[in-house]
Write an enzyme that holds these catalytic residues in place. Structure first.
Site, PDB file in Angstrom:
ATOM      1  N   HIS A  40      33.916  55.911  48.852  1.00  0.00           N
ATOM      2  CA  HIS A  40      34.887  55.076  48.148  1.00  0.00           C
ATOM      3  C   HIS A  40      34.618  53.599  48.453  1.00  0.00           C
ATOM      4  O   HIS A  40      34.116  53.255  49.524  1.00  0.00           O
ATOM      5  CB  HIS A  40      36.314  55.401  48.606  1.00  0.00           C
ATOM      6  CG  HIS A  40      36.825  56.707  48.127  1.00  0.00           C
ATOM      7  ND1 HIS A  40      37.158  56.946  46.817  1.00  0.00           N
ATOM      8  CD2 HIS A  40      37.076  57.864  48.802  1.00  0.00           C
ATOM      9  CE1 HIS A  40      37.613  58.184  46.697  1.00  0.00           C
ATOM     10  NE2 HIS A  40      37.560  58.764  47.881  1.00  0.00           N
TER      11      HIS A  40
ATOM     12  N   CYS B  20      33.774  61.124  45.232  1.00  0.00           N
ATOM     13  CA  CYS B  20      34.575  62.021  46.065  1.00  0.00           C
ATOM     14  C   CYS B  20      34.907  63.312  45.302  1.00  0.00           C
ATOM     15  O   CYS B  20      34.014  64.101  45.019  1.00  0.00           O
ATOM     16  CB  CYS B  20      35.820  61.299  46.560  1.00  0.00           C
ATOM     17  SG  CYS B  20      36.582  62.105  47.993  1.00  0.00           S
TER      18      CYS B  20
END
Length: 481
Positions: A427, A330
């Site tokens: 994630h 991310c």
């Protein structure tokens, strides 16, 4: 349609774990139970099935209840972006970014959303177990409170106060809390319990009786230290230790100042062949690390500057030259590119920050946040990966021609030409057991073959049994009204 609230005599007394354990204990009794936290402050967020976000602790508590996470379980989520400001998420969606001193003005309108979510949960469950935030002893914050006594009184929910004996001073914590509370607030408290005791519990009998005598509150027991607590996701970045050393292969993770969604690391930390080391500010990246993870961040450009201040940019370049591997997740993925641009000032002052240059990609921040659960196929192995995305920004560049994964046939993430640097927005990737095993084997690390989900489930069962053995759980649940 009953409810009970666990508040703390201080921060980090173990409220999240206590609520998770009570939720599982209630579920084992056949009750339809749900967790609730009016207001949470955390950059460790979970994505709900309907595309909202809540605190990761409430997602774990939902799992303890056997439920899917819902935005109503945590209607107000504050995500710190700087030392004095945070993003305000209301019922799963971003409302605004505000400074701490201005947040108080928002609270009156937020209480309506809190009570609305709470009533919806109550209407569809037998029992709602509520977690407070911080401590009601912070009476300087009482005006407009929506997280502790302000909520308890507005919703008429009985309170049990938890104290942390591990840090010392628990007698003063609990008696002092009663002393500073408004009498009407104190009247909401039905009892107390002691958490995190190490050693012979009977040695605290006199102190326990003193608290009962001085407060007039009923004691619900003293809970010994739960040794498997580290196997459950941590809510607060302050709970991230420096790691463990057991002779396994070192995987290092940079402890960024605004680290986010760090439960990505939990499945790796549970692997017996891995020594997961958190590299804290001022420390160099270990030379022996096989893999360095640049994790998610709530402030990508801010943490790029923080990373450089620690000299980690130099360490990362040396690590790659030695043949080491790097994974950016991310915000960490965004940092690995050539630049991060924020022309609209979404995360701070408008501008562009040079990236680490380890991936041939560039990121531009955009106003729209992507919040979704994701099923992907890992491009190098063809294995299924499930996780979630929670980010702003769009990343493009030549290294995207070598994607980390494919989602509905479209490329996701990027891999460098030498194959040693990888970036992805996904994630939770390491929760996929087969993928985790293949990823570790690609680094020359023997995987255990264990199931991460089964491990968390077993730990929740052990937590419930631990609480049943040492606390008056029947008495606690009977308090609910």
């Amino acid at each position: 349609m009953k409810s009970l609230m666990i508040q703390g005599a201080g921060s980090n007394v173990g409220k999240s774990m206590l609520v998770a354990g009570l939720c599982r204990a209630a579920k084992r009794r056949g009750l339809k139970v749900a967790p609730f936290k009016p207001q949470n402050m955390s950059n460790n967020a979970a994505v709900t099935a309907d595309g909202g976000e809540i605190g990761r602790a409430q997602a774990l508590q939902a799992l303890a209840c056997g439920l899917e996470p819902m935005v109503d379980m945590n209607p107000i989520l504050l995500k710190p972006e700087t030392d004095v400001g945070a993003q305000v998420v209301v019922q799963g969606k971003r409302l605004t970014t505000t400074k701490a001193r201005d947040y108080a003005a928002l609270k009156p309108q937020l209480m309506g959303a809190v009570l609305e979510s709470f009533e919806r949960l109550k209407a569809s469950h037998d029992l709602v177990i509520v977690e407070g935030a911080g401590s009601p002893a912070e009476v300087n914050l009482r005006a407009g409170d929506i997280a502790n006594m302000g909520f308890a009184r507005a919703a008429n929910v009985p309170v049990v106060l938890a104290g942390d004996i591990d840090r010392g001073g628990v007698i003063a914590q609990i008696i002092g809390t009663q002393a500073v509370l408004d009498p009407d607030d104190a009247a909401m408290i039905s009892g107390f319990l002691i958490n995190k005791f190490r050693g012979d519990v009977s040695l605290f009998d006199d102190g326990y009786r003193l608290i009962e005598a001085r407060t007039g509150w009923r004691g619900f027991g003293t809970l010994p230290w739960f040794r498997q607590a580290h196997l459950l996701p941590a809510e607060d970045a302050l709970d991230l230790g420096s790691g463990r050393t057991s002779g396994g292969t070192v995987i290092a993770c940079l402890a960024l100042s605004r680290i986010a969604n760090f439960d990505d690391l939990d499945p790796l930390a549970a692997e017996p062949g891995v020594d997961l080391v958190m590299v804290t500010p001022g420390q160099p990246i270990p030379c022996e690390a096989k893999l360095v993870i640049v994790p998610g961040s709530k402030s990508t450009r801010g943490d790029l500057s923080f990373l450089r201040d620690q000299g980690w940019d130099i360490d990362l370049q040396a690590h790659v030259r030695r043949g080491g591997h790097v994974l950016g997740i991310c915000g960490g993925y965004q940092m690995l590119g050539r630049s991060v641009a924020d022309p609209d000032g979404i995360e701070g002052a408008p501008g562009t920050t040079p990236g680490l240059g380890l991936l041939d990609v560039e990121t531009v921040m955009t106003p729209d946040k992507r919040l979704t659960r994701t099923r992907a196929t890992h491009a190098p192995t063809g294995l299924d990966v499930e996780g979630y995305e929670i980010h702003i920004g769009k990343t493009e560049g030549a290294d995207r021609a070598r994607p980390f994964a494919r989602i509905d046939g479209q490329p996701e993430g990027a891999i460098s030409a030498n194959g040693r640097v990888t970036g992805s927005y996904l994630h939770g990737m390491f929760s996929a057991d087969a993928f985790r095993a293949a990823f570790l084997q690609g680094l020359g690390i023997a995987a255990s073959g264990q199931s991460h989900a089964a491990g968390v489930e077993a730990t929740l069962e052990a937590l419930a049994e631990h609480m049943e053995a040492h606390l008056d759980v029947e008495g606690l649940l009977a308090l609910a009204r």
